[in-house]
Design a protein around this motif. Structure first.
Motif, PDB file in Angstrom:
ATOM      1  N   ALA A   1       0.832  -1.201   0.000  1.00 43.49           N
ATOM      2  CA  ALA A   1       0.000   0.000   0.000  1.00 43.49           C
ATOM      3  C   ALA A   1       0.870   1.255   0.000  1.00 43.49           C
ATOM      4  CB  ALA A   1      -0.945  -0.014   1.195  1.00 43.49           C
ATOM      5  N   CYS A   2       2.017   1.193   0.662  1.00 42.77           N
ATOM      6  CA  CYS A   2       2.944   2.324   0.672  1.00 42.77           C
ATOM      7  C   CYS A   2       3.522   2.533  -0.736  1.00 42.77           C
ATOM      8  CB  CYS A   2       4.051   2.067   1.698  1.00 42.77           C
ATOM      9  SG  CYS A   2       5.119   3.473   2.027  1.00 42.77           S
ATOM     10  N   VAL A   3       3.853   1.448  -1.419  1.00 48.53           N
ATOM     11  CA  VAL A   3       4.337   1.536  -2.802  1.00 48.53           C
ATOM     12  C   VAL A   3       3.249   2.135  -3.709  1.00 48.53           C
ATOM     13  CG1 VAL A   3       5.103   0.175  -4.799  1.00 48.53           C
ATOM     14  CG2 VAL A   3       5.953  -0.388  -2.507  1.00 48.53           C
ATOM     15  N   TRP A   4       2.015   1.707  -3.532  1.00 47.39           N
ATOM     16  CA  TRP A   4       0.909   2.258  -4.332  1.00 47.39           C
ATOM     17  C   TRP A   4       0.745   3.760  -4.085  1.00 47.39           C
ATOM     18  CZ3 TRP A   4      -4.089  -1.257  -4.726  1.00 47.39           C
ATOM     19  CH2 TRP A   4      -3.746  -2.494  -5.314  1.00 47.39           C
ATOM     20  N   ALA A   5       0.845   4.157  -2.808  1.00 53.94           N
ATOM     21  CA  ALA A   5       0.668   5.576  -2.468  1.00 53.94           C
ATOM     22  C   ALA A   5       1.746   6.414  -3.156  1.00 53.94           C
ATOM     23  CB  ALA A   5       0.709   5.766  -0.955  1.00 53.94           C
ATOM     24  N   ARG A   6       2.981   5.941  -3.144  1.00 54.95           N
ATOM     25  CA  ARG A   6       4.077   6.671  -3.809  1.00 54.95           C
ATOM     26  C   ARG A   6       3.812   6.738  -5.308  1.00 54.95           C
ATOM     27  NH1 ARG A   6       9.956   4.306  -2.922  1.00 54.95           N
ATOM     28  NH2 ARG A   6       9.063   2.674  -4.249  1.00 54.95           N
ATOM     29  N   ARG A   7       3.350   5.630  -5.864  1.00 56.76           N
ATOM     30  CA  ARG A   7       3.073   5.573  -7.294  1.00 56.76           C
ATOM     31  C   ARG A   7       1.934   6.522  -7.696  1.00 56.76           C
ATOM     32  NH1 ARG A   7       4.847   1.467 -11.049  1.00 56.76           N
ATOM     33  NH2 ARG A   7       3.556   1.655 -12.908  1.00 56.76           N
ATOM     34  N   ALA A   8       1.016   6.743  -6.758  1.00 55.27           N
ATOM     35  CA  ALA A   8      -0.097   7.658  -7.021  1.00 55.27           C
ATOM     36  C   ALA A   8       0.340   9.122  -6.896  1.00 55.27           C
ATOM     37  CB  ALA A   8      -1.263   7.369  -6.071  1.00 55.27           C
ATOM     38  N   GLY A   9       1.598   9.370  -6.540  1.00 55.60           N
ATOM     39  CA  GLY A   9       2.111  10.739  -6.552  1.00 55.60           C
ATOM     40  C   GLY A   9       2.388  11.334  -5.184  1.00 55.60           C
ATOM     41  N   LEU A  10       2.192  10.562  -4.127  1.00 54.29           N
ATOM     42  CA  LEU A  10       2.412  11.121  -2.793  1.00 54.29           C
ATOM     43  C   LEU A  10       3.902  11.258  -2.495  1.00 54.29           C
ATOM     44  CD1 LEU A  10      -0.652   9.406  -1.620  1.00 54.29           C
ATOM     45  CD2 LEU A  10      -0.168  11.791  -1.085  1.00 54.29           C
ATOM     46  N   PRO A  11       4.260  12.247  -1.655  1.00 55.13           N
ATOM     47  CA  PRO A  11       5.683  12.524  -1.395  1.00 55.13           C
ATOM     48  C   PRO A  11       6.304  11.502  -0.450  1.00 55.13           C
ATOM     49  CG  PRO A  11       4.302  14.033  -0.147  1.00 55.13           C
ATOM     50  CD  PRO A  11       3.374  13.194  -0.968  1.00 55.13           C
ATOM     51  N   ILE A  12       6.655  10.342  -0.993  1.00 54.16           N
ATOM     52  CA  ILE A  12       7.272   9.265  -0.220  1.00 54.16           C
ATOM     53  C   ILE A  12       8.609   8.952  -0.875  1.00 54.16           C
ATOM     54  CG2 ILE A  12       7.090   6.820   0.413  1.00 54.16           C
ATOM     55  CD1 ILE A  12       3.985   7.283   0.426  1.00 54.16           C
ATOM     56  N   ASP A  13       9.676   8.901  -0.067  1.00 49.21           N
ATOM     57  CA  ASP A  13      11.013   8.656  -0.620  1.00 49.21           C
ATOM     58  C   ASP A  13      11.328   7.156  -0.551  1.00 49.21           C
ATOM     59  OD1 ASP A  13      13.575   8.945  -1.554  1.00 49.21           O
ATOM     60  OD2 ASP A  13      14.061  10.680  -0.341  1.00 49.21           O
ATOM     61  N   ASN A  14      12.196   6.724   0.338  1.00 50.71           N
ATOM     62  CA  ASN A  14      12.543   5.289   0.383  1.00 50.71           C
ATOM     63  C   ASN A  14      11.473   4.471   1.085  1.00 50.71           C
ATOM     64  OD1 ASN A  14      15.279   5.428  -0.712  1.00 50.71           O
ATOM     65  ND2 ASN A  14      15.652   6.677   1.111  1.00 50.71           N
TER      66      ASN A  14
END
Ligand code: PLP
Length: 435
Positions: A261-274
């Motif tokens: 879900a964290c990977v999906w959130a980053r893929r959706a454009g949210l500001p998540i780094d590593n």
């Protein structure tokens, strides 16, 4: 943007909208549902989202567009996200590190988030049906409690939980057996595998299947993944607004639902780094990232028991997104943490921060301590706390030498009267309960 549809990772099932994919659970070809595209959100469009429920409704809306859930997404999110998921900074002299506390729900673990969202969706999907839906859950402890709590009192859905007699902790058993109403708890004379076989036997029985409607609520359901993106979204937006910088997450990982879900959130454009995965001694994922060879295996029992998974099912989704191993290595890293190191981390952080971790959460804090000083200084790290330590008091209390206070929602459950229905592991004995 066109409506997002859902396709099977195995490629041999019809495309569905979100509500139909949630109602189905597993795709008919045995695969898992994946969105055909991801929205590309701009973090600044969340400026007016003050609460987690508002962030969630904004983020999930495009994922359910064109389905029966679209008109109700605000209501579903305020129903599901009715407890906080705060980011609590730790007083560290080793760089900026915080803990994302996901254990303030009714059964004190992050699975409450997915279970509550799924239950709210199912209630809407089932609103028009003339016969109630029976949701069957085989559980080795934690999932069953979260699902039972989430579906309790909802219209048109009943839940039957199957757990192995004598093989769940006293507090876990209480979370399965305290509900009544539309929830029944079957205490099965057998092991967890027997519970799973019993549920499968129901799904394969023609007489039962034609007389009733059955479904499942297991962790591969799309309706549990979508809401898990939201606490990453809310936490990362908060950090990004404050620091102008994307935070990095360390996620305790078993079946990979939470980290995916964290990977999906980053893929959706949210500001998540590593994104760093912390596993227990079950090291199928770290081994794969190292060797490039996917070798699922049997699970090993550890102190972080909710992560005892040797064949993480959501890997099929992650590999579908990133089929090239070098690409995948750019997306996530992983580290395995032994029981001995889990114990040591619980003691260390009790002394250092005056904080008590559950064994799952301790894996993430251990992984933080293994980062280089440069890595620690370069990012704002957020370790994910997946359960309250009071759920694992038998592990934690001897290590810290004192009792762990039970949080209020959990205490309420522990004080309710309980009832369970003893059954054998034979389908024919169960049949009479569906007469
Ligand atoms: C289920 C669970 C995990 C593992 O989450 P996955 O989504 O299976 O990776 C970690 N910690 C706790 C407390 C859990 O209940």
């Amino acid at each position: 943007m066109d409506n997002i549809e859902y396709v099977s990772t195995r490629g041999h099932a019809a495309r569905l909208n979100a509500a139909d994919a949630i109602a189905r659970g597993l795709a008919p070809d045995g695969g898992l549902y994946m969105p055909t595209t991801f929205p590309s959100v701009d973090p600044s469009t969340f400026a007016d989202c003050a609460t987690l429920a508002q962030t969630a409704a904004r983020l999930i809306a495009p994922f359910v567009q064109g389905s029966v859930l679209a008109g109700s997404i605000g209501q579903i999110c305020s129903d599901a996200f009715n407890f906080p998921t705060p980011v609590v900074p730790l007083d560290s002299d080793q760089g900026e590190v915080s803990v994302l506390e996901l254990f303030h729900g009714p059964t004190a673990a992050f699975k409450d988030v997915g279970a509550r969202f799924l239950a709210a969706c199912m209630e809407i999907i089932e609103a028009q049906s003339s016969r109630p839906l029976n949701i069957l859950v085989a559980t080795s402890g934690d999932t069953g409690g979260a699902v039972a709590a989430a579906f309790h009192g909802r219209a048109n859905v009943k839940v039957d939980v199957f757990y192995p007699r004598g093989q769940v902790s006293g507090r876990q058993e209480q979370q399965l057996t305290c509900w009544g109403g539309n929830i029944r708890a079957f205490c099965v004379d057998g092991r967890f595998d027997d519970c799973q076989h019993l549920v499968k036997a129901v799904f394969q029985d023609k007489a039962l299947m034609s007389a009733h409607r059955f479904s499942s609520a297991n962790s591969i359901n799309l309706g549990r993944l979508l809401p898990q993106m939201c606490y990453y979204a809310h936490a990362s937006l908060e950090a990004w607004r404050r620091d102008g910088k994307a935070p990095s997450f360390i996620v305790p990982t078993g079946n990979l639902g939470n980290a995916l879900a964290c990977v999906w959130a980053r893929r959706a454009g949210l500001p998540i780094d590593n994104i760093v995965l912390a596993t227990n001694a079950n090291q199928t994922i770290p081994d794969y990232l190292k060797d490039g060879d996917w070798q699922p295996r049997g699970s090993i029992a550890t102190l972080a028991s909710a992560m005892d998974v040797g064949n993480p099912s959501n890997m099929e989704r992650l590999r579908w997104l990133h089929s090239d191993i070098d690409d995948l290595r750019q997306q996530v890293t992983a580290m395995s943490v032994s029981d001995e190191l889990i114990r040591a981390q619980i003691v260390k952080d009790f002394e250092r921060f005056d904080q008590v971790w559950c064994p799952h959460t301790a894996t993430a804090l251990y992984v933080y301590d293994q980062l280089t000083p440069e890595q620690q200084a370069e990012h704002h790290w957020i370790a994910v706390a997946t359960a309250h330590p009071a759920k694992f008091e038998d592990v934690v209390e001897p290590l810290i030498g004192r009792e762990v206070e039970v949080p209020e929602p959990l205490a309420r459950i522990l004080n309710l009267p309980s009832k369970s229905l003893p059954v054998s592991a034979q389908l024919d004995d169960l049949r009479s309960w569906y007469a």
